[in-house]
Write a protein that holds these residues in place. Sequence first.
Motif, mmCIF file in Angstrom:
data_model
loop_
_atom_site.group_PDB
_atom_site.id
_atom_site.type_symbol
_atom_site.label_atom_id
_atom_site.label_comp_id
_atom_site.label_asym_id
_atom_site.label_seq_id
_atom_site.Cartn_x
_atom_site.Cartn_y
_atom_site.Cartn_z
ATOM 1 N N GLU A 194 -5.834 -9.297 -8.181
ATOM 2 C CA GLU A 194 -5.153 -8.415 -7.238
ATOM 3 C C GLU A 194 -6.030 -7.180 -6.990
ATOM 4 N N ARG A 206 -10.377 -2.862 0.015
ATOM 5 C CA ARG A 206 -9.563 -3.762 0.837
ATOM 6 C C ARG A 206 -9.393 -3.246 2.264
ATOM 7 N N TYR A 212 -10.105 -9.638 2.928
ATOM 8 C CA TYR A 212 -8.875 -9.360 2.175
ATOM 9 C C TYR A 212 -7.606 -9.774 2.910
ATOM 10 N N ASN A 216 -4.960 -12.704 1.690
ATOM 11 C CA ASN A 216 -3.581 -12.294 1.412
ATOM 12 C C ASN A 216 -2.580 -13.083 2.251
ATOM 13 N N TYR A 226 2.976 -11.217 -1.351
ATOM 14 C CA TYR A 226 1.750 -10.631 -0.820
ATOM 15 C C TYR A 226 1.580 -9.208 -1.301
ATOM 16 N N GLU A 227 0.381 -8.682 -1.099
ATOM 17 C CA GLU A 227 0.073 -7.280 -1.357
ATOM 18 C C GLU A 227 -0.051 -6.549 -0.027
#
Length: 261
Positions: A194, A206, A212, A216, A226-227
Amino acid sequence: MNKSLIFYNKIGFMTLLKREIHRFMKVSVQTILAPLLSNILYLGIFGGMLQTREVGIEGINYLYFLVPGLTTMGAILSAFQNPAFSIIAQKFQNTVQDLNSYPISDMEKSLAFILGGTFRGLLVGSLTYLATTFFVGYTIQYPLFFFISLAITSFIFSSVGLISGLLLDSFEKMNFVLALIITPLTYLGGVFFEISKLPGILSKIRYINPIYPLVNITRYTYIGVYEGNLLLQLLTAVIFLIGFFLAAVYIFKKGFGIKID
């Protein structure tokens, strides 16, 4: 025939596309099997060593977290290499100027190279997923969108590969871009961990790393989490898709690397 049309010779377009697909399928051990085995080794090594590692996403096993990252990485690297290698090989063979005499539009030529790379990227990504099912099972949260995400990622980096092939004049320069730019960005794009867990300024990478959001998005379609801001990442992916494709077509139309001054 009117070359101002986007598609005016569908037979010619399909012939060039089939040639690009046939070219890498003839050496499938190198173009398909090798990256597939590399991804499986990554899964075996990282998954075996870190399978008990805690992921910052509640209820998600590290192996499940790793799979979408590996499939995306496989798609990116394979999609980039296909048109880049094809164009530079023609430069090396001194046959690249023949592209100017093909009775198809610049859009058709560009799209044939890009779709060839897209197919290879999607194939490697999909086969990577199938191979990982022996370790984690077949579960995908959103199956259709998972493969659409891989296709979009492949299309974007196939466009980047075409741009690189046109602008670069040697395999050494192509490998430089691949090894020292794209591969590190892939590793720092959330494939193995992460990004939010990186310390200090590394966690901010990111925001400038184009890989990225693609990793994701694919991870979201695979495990449903997700982030960051998913809508912003989807918008970014669309911008990349359109922007790199139009840039590739423009560079091809201007004749960079394929026309003699």
